[in-house]
Write a protein that holds these residues in place. Structure first.
Motif, PDB file in Angstrom:
ATOM      1  N   TRP A  37      51.324-139.467  51.510  1.00 11.84           N
ATOM      2  CA  TRP A  37      50.309-138.613  50.895  1.00 11.84           C
ATOM      3  C   TRP A  37      50.450-138.588  49.384  1.00 11.84           C
ATOM      4  O   TRP A  37      49.462-138.471  48.673  1.00 11.84           O
ATOM      5  CB  TRP A  37      50.396-137.189  51.448  1.00 11.84           C
ATOM      6  CG  TRP A  37      51.601-136.444  50.973  1.00 11.84           C
ATOM      7  CD1 TRP A  37      52.813-136.370  51.571  1.00 11.84           C
ATOM      8  CD2 TRP A  37      51.717-135.707  49.757  1.00 11.84           C
ATOM      9  NE1 TRP A  37      53.687-135.630  50.828  1.00 11.84           N
ATOM     10  CE2 TRP A  37      53.045-135.197  49.699  1.00 11.84           C
ATOM     11  CE3 TRP A  37      50.848-135.414  48.719  1.00 11.84           C
ATOM     12  CZ2 TRP A  37      53.499-134.430  48.645  1.00 11.84           C
ATOM     13  CZ3 TRP A  37      51.315-134.656  47.665  1.00 11.84           C
ATOM     14  CH2 TRP A  37      52.624-134.170  47.641  1.00 11.84           C
ATOM     15  N   HIS A  40      48.396-140.965  47.356  1.00 17.79           N
ATOM     16  CA  HIS A  40      46.951-140.782  47.391  1.00 17.79           C
ATOM     17  C   HIS A  40      46.543-139.425  46.827  1.00 17.79           C
ATOM     18  O   HIS A  40      45.393-139.033  46.941  1.00 17.79           O
ATOM     19  CB  HIS A  40      46.442-140.925  48.829  1.00 17.79           C
ATOM     20  CG  HIS A  40      46.755-142.264  49.411  1.00 17.79           C
ATOM     21  ND1 HIS A  40      46.145-143.418  48.986  1.00 17.79           N
ATOM     22  CD2 HIS A  40      47.645-142.648  50.347  1.00 17.79           C
ATOM     23  CE1 HIS A  40      46.628-144.455  49.659  1.00 17.79           C
ATOM     24  NE2 HIS A  40      47.552-144.015  50.480  1.00 17.79           N
ATOM     25  N   ALA A  41      47.477-138.710  46.230  1.00 12.43           N
ATOM     26  CA  ALA A  41      47.181-137.401  45.657  1.00 12.43           C
ATOM     27  C   ALA A  41      46.311-137.571  44.417  1.00 12.43           C
ATOM     28  O   ALA A  41      46.428-138.561  43.694  1.00 12.43           O
ATOM     29  CB  ALA A  41      48.473-136.672  45.303  1.00 12.43           C
ATOM     30  N   SER A  42      45.450-136.590  44.181  1.00  9.91           N
ATOM     31  CA  SER A  42      44.585-136.646  43.003  1.00  9.91           C
ATOM     32  C   SER A  42      45.385-136.300  41.752  1.00  9.91           C
ATOM     33  O   SER A  42      46.484-135.743  41.828  1.00  9.91           O
ATOM     34  CB  SER A  42      43.422-135.661  43.174  1.00  9.91           C
ATOM     35  OG  SER A  42      43.908-134.333  43.100  1.00  9.91           O
ATOM     36  N   ALA A  43      44.805-136.604  40.601  1.00 12.63           N
ATOM     37  CA  ALA A  43      45.468-136.272  39.338  1.00 12.63           C
ATOM     38  C   ALA A  43      45.664-134.767  39.226  1.00 12.63           C
ATOM     39  O   ALA A  43      46.681-134.310  38.696  1.00 12.63           O
ATOM     40  CB  ALA A  43      44.640-136.790  38.164  1.00 12.63           C
ATOM     41  N   GLU A  44      44.717-133.990  39.750  1.00 11.70           N
ATOM     42  CA  GLU A  44      44.838-132.534  39.708  1.00 11.70           C
ATOM     43  C   GLU A  44      46.036-132.069  40.550  1.00 11.70           C
ATOM     44  O   GLU A  44      46.787-131.196  40.148  1.00 11.70           O
ATOM     45  CB  GLU A  44      43.545-131.874  40.208  1.00 11.70           C
ATOM     46  CG  GLU A  44      42.354-132.076  39.286  1.00 11.70           C
ATOM     47  CD  GLU A  44      41.697-133.455  39.420  1.00 11.70           C
ATOM     48  OE1 GLU A  44      41.935-134.170  40.427  1.00 11.70           O
ATOM     49  OE2 GLU A  44      40.954-133.826  38.506  1.00 11.70           O
ATOM     50  N   ASP A  45      46.200-132.668  41.741  1.00 13.84           N
ATOM     51  CA  ASP A  45      47.341-132.315  42.593  1.00 13.84           C
ATOM     52  C   ASP A  45      48.654-132.665  41.903  1.00 13.84           C
ATOM     53  O   ASP A  45      49.604-131.879  41.916  1.00 13.84           O
ATOM     54  CB  ASP A  45      47.270-133.049  43.940  1.00 13.84           C
ATOM     55  CG  ASP A  45      46.123-132.582  44.802  1.00 13.84           C
ATOM     56  OD1 ASP A  45      45.639-131.447  44.610  1.00 13.84           O
ATOM     57  OD2 ASP A  45      45.704-133.359  45.688  1.00 13.84           O
ATOM     58  N   LEU A 107      50.880-139.638  37.733  1.00 10.53           N
ATOM     59  CA  LEU A 107      49.758-138.998  37.056  1.00 10.53           C
ATOM     60  C   LEU A 107      49.153-139.932  36.013  1.00 10.53           C
ATOM     61  O   LEU A 107      47.929-140.094  35.948  1.00 10.53           O
ATOM     62  CB  LEU A 107      50.228-137.696  36.412  1.00 10.53           C
ATOM     63  CG  LEU A 107      49.191-136.798  35.772  1.00 10.53           C
ATOM     64  CD1 LEU A 107      48.121-136.410  36.774  1.00 10.53           C
ATOM     65  CD2 LEU A 107      49.844-135.557  35.198  1.00 10.53           C
ATOM     66  N   THR A 110      47.186-142.697  37.713  1.00 15.95           N
ATOM     67  CA  THR A 110      45.917-142.195  38.235  1.00 15.95           C
ATOM     68  C   THR A 110      44.903-142.031  37.109  1.00 15.95           C
ATOM     69  O   THR A 110      43.745-142.456  37.226  1.00 15.95           O
ATOM     70  CB  THR A 110      46.120-140.848  38.962  1.00 15.95           C
ATOM     71  OG1 THR A 110      47.045-141.040  40.027  1.00 15.95           O
ATOM     72  CG2 THR A 110      44.823-140.311  39.512  1.00 15.95           C
ATOM     73  N   ASP A 113      43.810-145.468  35.867  1.00 21.15           N
ATOM     74  CA  ASP A 113      42.853-146.090  36.793  1.00 21.15           C
ATOM     75  C   ASP A 113      41.464-145.489  36.638  1.00 21.15           C
ATOM     76  O   ASP A 113      40.456-146.200  36.658  1.00 21.15           O
ATOM     77  CB  ASP A 113      43.322-145.929  38.249  1.00 21.15           C
ATOM     78  CG  ASP A 113      44.554-146.763  38.553  1.00 21.15           C
ATOM     79  OD1 ASP A 113      44.887-147.660  37.751  1.00 21.15           O
ATOM     80  OD2 ASP A 113      45.177-146.507  39.603  1.00 21.15           O
ATOM     81  N   ARG A 114      41.405-144.167  36.480  1.00 14.68           N
ATOM     82  CA  ARG A 114      40.099-143.511  36.289  1.00 14.68           C
ATOM     83  C   ARG A 114      39.434-143.968  34.997  1.00 14.68           C
ATOM     84  O   ARG A 114      38.227-144.196  34.949  1.00 14.68           O
ATOM     85  CB  ARG A 114      40.264-141.998  36.281  1.00 14.68           C
ATOM     86  CG  ARG A 114      40.496-141.422  37.646  1.00 14.68           C
ATOM     87  CD  ARG A 114      40.510-139.917  37.579  1.00 14.68           C
ATOM     88  NE  ARG A 114      40.792-139.336  38.878  1.00 14.68           N
ATOM     89  CZ  ARG A 114      40.878-138.043  39.094  1.00 14.68           C
ATOM     90  NH1 ARG A 114      40.695-137.195  38.103  1.00 14.68           N
ATOM     91  NH2 ARG A 114      41.143-137.587  40.295  1.00 14.68           N
TER      92      ARG A 114
END
Length: 127
Positions: A37, A40-45, A107, A110, A113-114
């Motif tokens: 997990w 695959h966590a978001s930058a916010e997480d 972080l 991520t 990549d964005r």
């Protein structure tokens, strides 16, 4: 498997990753394979986790260590309190250099990549 599907399953085994060029201790790290997990966590997480690491470190230094030292000093004397304080401070440093640094790296990847994806979209719009 993630979420409810992961209940009752074994977590993925950690694998050893060579030290990153900016690792201060130059030690290999154990990381979980990419299907976990955390990958695959978001930058916010990841940002929230990083903030939690910082708050934990601060609370340990500001509240826990002084209280622990007072109790140890009363029972075992100053040498025991000083040794325990040194050990706890070393653990806080390791949290900042180890787990928090790993979260920072994830972080930054991520966010990078964005940014790349956004630039590709902008390039397509202006073409």
């Amino acid at each position: 498997k993630m979420g409810a599907d992961a209940v009752g399953t074994e977590p993925p085994a950690a694998v050893e990753r060579p030290p990153a060029p900016n690792d201060p201790d130059r030690k290999p790290r154990l990381v979980v394979p990419e299907h976990s997990w955390g990958c695959h966590a978001s930058a916010e997480d990841l940002g929230t986790i990083r903030g939690d690491c910082e708050m934990l470190s601060e609370k340990i230094v500001r509240v826990f260590i002084p209280g622990m030292c007072d109790k140890l000093r009363a029972v075992f004397g100053d040498p025991a309190a000083a040794t325990a304080k040194e050990c706890m401070e070393e653990g806080v440093k390791e949290l900042g250099a180890g787990a928090a640094a790993d979260v920072n790296g994830a972080l930054m990847r991520t966010i990078g990549d964005r940014c790349v994806e956004t630039l590709k979209q902008m390039k397509g719009i202006t073409a």
